[in-house]
Structures are given as structure tokens and as C-alpha cells.
Design a protein around this motif. Structure first.
Motif, short mmCIF file in Angstrom:
data_model
loop_
_atom_site.label_atom_id
_atom_site.label_comp_id
_atom_site.label_asym_id
_atom_site.label_seq_id
_atom_site.Cartn_x
_atom_site.Cartn_y
_atom_site.Cartn_z
N ASP A 224 0.54 -1.13 0.33
CA ASP A 224 0.16 -0.08 -0.12
C ASP A 224 0.75 1.33 0.29
N LEU B 72 -0.47 4.22 2.40
CA LEU B 72 0.62 3.68 3.89
C LEU B 72 1.41 4.40 3.84
N ARG B 73 1.94 3.52 2.97
CA ARG B 73 4.25 3.27 2.83
C ARG B 73 4.48 5.64 3.56
N TRP C 10 2.59 7.60 4.92
CA TRP C 10 2.01 8.62 5.84
C TRP C 10 2.84 7.82 6.82
N VAL C 11 3.06 6.80 6.66
CA VAL C 11 4.27 6.13 8.10
C VAL C 11 5.25 7.34 7.98
N GLY D 104 3.89 -1.48 11.88
CA GLY D 104 2.48 -1.95 10.86
C GLY D 104 1.57 -1.83 11.68
N GLN D 105 1.34 -1.52 12.92
CA GLN D 105 1.07 -1.42 13.82
C GLN D 105 -0.73 0.08 13.83
N ARG E 178 -2.13 2.89 11.69
CA ARG E 178 -2.80 3.16 10.31
C ARG E 178 -3.32 4.82 10.16
N PRO E 179 -3.79 5.42 9.23
CA PRO E 179 -4.23 6.49 9.44
C PRO E 179 -6.09 6.39 10.12
#
Length: 371
Positions: free
Chosen positions: A18, A21-22, A24-25, A86-87, A89-90
Motif C-alpha cells: 500500500d 500507507l507507506r 503516511w508512515v 505496521g500497527q 494506520r491512518p
């Protein structure tokens, strides 16, 4: 030739990558890094002891962090741990079971990352503490008793699709004790030009156990002769659990010294890196906090008093043995947060504490500012 045709059967292939997601992190890790670079290292304060002793005592002043306490390091580490694992998320709210400095620091970091934060607190938490959490951007969720906090935080996380940070389980593994954001690396590097750059003792309290684990591991990693002492308080399970070698020890009451002491031996406490433990009565913690506050000209919290009382014990024993060297401990947070408690004579008396004898004792054992 089509290479895929050479496989004897179809491979199972599930792609959950994703890019959004990457990104965002990565942006939130960037913000954490930027916060760390904006922040100057916390000061190392040398206490003024009689010169003839050739013993130096230093305070690593963690009250100067942006959120006001040692817990700022922990908050950054816990959020970073959740992001890279990875725990987180947005859109997920973060929940913690804390009514003290951890909640304030986590609320501060969550706001910086644009992540909703909820602190699960017990009924009766002071309005001052609630105001600190809310002013840092957090929301408070009230339960009837401290014993319910962790269970409710987990339930709330499941209900809201959020993440329970769980400081007591994750503190020791979230902190990179070898480098990134490590208080051990910072403190020992600051001592390099001092008369005794490798301390004889490092003294810390235990709340999660993460700080003692960080220092203890780093001392062994660097192969240093420094010993680690943990100062514990009344109604805490850490001391008895360590002495008895029993991690199942529990107490029937909670600590009255905020930030340290727990009714059970928390998972983040690593007993194997601790060389010595000293249990400090609560009245002694208050007396030492007030004494140090007067000498510094600014207030420190009672957990700093706990540390200082253990330091006084170690220094007295060093003098008895004719030893010289240095002792390092932590100034955990500002005493301005405790105007209505540890610095209020009526409140202290209502706890049944008598600080005066302990005040006299620490003045003799650790005559700060006298030559």
C-alpha cells in the motif's frame, strides 16, 4: 521463453503493498525525526558537594523536554515502534492507560503526528493533570479505579479500531538502547570531560522498567564497570519481585509517588540488568524533592526525590569505604505539576507522611552547596 511456464504449479501470491500507507508512515517518522533534531539534548546538572570528597553527583534534567518529563523519550519511542511495526494506520486513535506524565507526553506526540489520542484515567485524577493532557491535545476517558485502566484501554481500542500503546508491556522493546533516542548514550557522552567520566553508579526509578532496561543493557553492551541501582517506592512490587526472583509478586495498593512504582512487576522491567535496589519510603521521597528544589531554586517532582535519597545512601557508603567517583541520576519532571500535592503541607500530612526526619538525614548525608 516465458520463464513462468517452468514452474510445476501456480505459486500462491498475495500482494498487500500500500503505497499510500507507506507514505503516511514515512511522513510521521519524518515528523518524529524532525522533533528530535529540533530538541536540544537535556542538560546534565552537577550538584555542588564538598570538594574534599572527590565524589560528583549529576542530574540528567529530563524536565526540559517539550512535554515536560522523562516520558517524552518513551512517548516518541512507543509511537515510532508502532509505526515501523505496521500497527498504526491512518485514522486509528491511540489509547493509553495513564493519568500522569506518560499521557501528557503521548498526547503531545500524537498531536504532532495528527493522530487522535485518548488517555484512560481513574476517577479522582486531579483537574490539573486532566488539563495538562487536554491542553496537549488528548481526550480523557474516565474509569472508576486504577485497576480497570488497562482492561478498559484494550476494550476501547477494540471498539474504536484503535491501538492500545501499552507502555508497561512495550517500553523496554520500543527503546533503542544502543543509539536512537537513548538516554544512556546521551548521559554517558555528556560525562566524558568530567573528573570521573565513567560513573560508579547510575540510579533510576522504575515505572514501566524501560529506563532501567535501557541503562542496564547499554552498560553491559559497552562493557563498563558502572553499577545500576533502581530506587523503588512503597506499595511497589518491583523491589520484592527482584529480591525474591519472582515476577508474579503483586501488592494490594498503588504507588503514591507519581511516575514510579507499580502493583505488579511489569513486563518491561528487566531484573537481570539491575545490580542493586533500594526501597525509599514515600516521606523520604517528598523530603528529598523539597530539599533539592530549594538547592536548585526550582521545584522537582517526588520521583526525583526518590532517586536522590538512593543517591545519598550510595554516596554515604562510598565515603565509608574511601571511594571516589561519580553518581548519575535523573531529574524526571518539574515539581510545578505537584503544587497541590507533594508541595502542599496539608496534603502531605493527610497521607500520614512525616518528611522532617528524612530532611534532616539527607542534609547530613548529601550537603548540597556546602564546602
Amino acid at each position: 521463453m516465458d520463464e513462468t511456464a517452468t514452474w510445476p504449479q501456480q505459486l500462491q501470491d498475495v500482494d498487500r503493498s500500500d503505497d499510500g500507507l507507506r507514505a503516511w508512515v514515512a511522513e510521521r517518522i519524518h515528523r518524529l525525526d524532525a522533533d528530535g533534531r529540533r530538541s536540544a539534548d537535556t542538560h546534565l546538572v552537577a550538584l555542588d558537594l564538598p570538594a574534599g570528597w572527590d565524589i560528583q553527583v549529576y542530574l540528567k534534567d529530563e524536565s526540559t523536554h517539550a512535554s515536560g518529563s522523562l516520558k517524552h523519550r518513551l512517548a516518541r519511542s512507543l509511537f515510532l515502534f508502532a509505526l515501523v511495526g505496521g500497527q498504526l494506520r491512518p485514522g486509528m486513535p491511540v489509547i493509553e492507560a495513564s493519568s500522569g506524565s506518560t499521557a501528557v507526553s503521548e498526547a503531545h506526540v500524537a498531536r504532532m503526528l495528527d493522530i487522535p489520542f485518548i488517555a484512560v484515567i481513574p476517577r479522582g485524577t486531579s483537574t490539573r493533570k486532566i488539563a495538562l493532557i487536554e491542553s496537549a491535545g488528548g481526550r480523557c476517558h474516565v474509569v472508576e479505579s486504577a485497576e480497570e485502566m488497562s482492561r478498559e484501554a484494550q476494550r476501547l481500542a477494540e471498539e474504536l479500531g484503535g491501538l492500545f500503546l501499552d507502555q508497561f508491556s512495550h517500553a523496554e522493546r520500543a527503546t533503542d538502547w544502543r543509539g536512537n533516542n537513548s538516554i544512556a548514550v546521551s548521559a554517558l557522552s555528556q560525562l566524558e570531560l568530567e573528573p570521573h567520566p565513567v560513573p560508579r553508579w547510575i540510579v533510576v526509578g522504575a515505572g514501566t522498567g524501560g529506563t532501567s532496561a535501557t541503562f542496564g543493557r547499554y552498560l553491559r553492551y559497552r562493557r563498563l564497570p558502572t553499577s545500576l541501582c533502581v530506587a523503588d517506592v512503597e506499595n511497589s512490587a518491583f523491589f520484592d519481585g527482584w529480591v525474591q526472583g519472582d515476577p508474579t509478586v503483586v501488592t494490594d495498593r498503588g504507588s503514591r509517588i507519581e511516575g514510579i512504582g507499580r502493583p505488579r512487576v511489569e513486563p518491561s522491567f528487566v531484573p537481570g540488568v539491575v545490580d542493586r535496589m533500594i526501597r525509599v519510603p514515600d516521606a523520604a521521597s517528598v523530603a528529598a524533592a523539597r530539599y533539592l528544589s530549594e538547592r536548585l531554586g526550582r521545584r522537582v517532582g517526588a520521583s526525583t526525590g526518590t532517586n536522590l535519597m538512593a543517591v545519598a545512601q550510595l554516596v554515604a557508603q562510598m565515603r565509608e569505604r574511601g571511594e571516589t567517583g561519580s553518581v548519575l541520576t535523573l531529574l524526571c519532571d518539574s515539581g510545578d505539576r505537584y503544587t497541590d500535592t507533594y508541595f502542599d503541607d496539608d496534603w502531605v500530612a493527610a497521607q500520614g507522611w512525616e518528611p522532617a526526619p528524612w530532611r534532616e538525614a539527607i542534609e547530613r548525608m548529601l550537603p548540597l552547596g556546602e564546602h
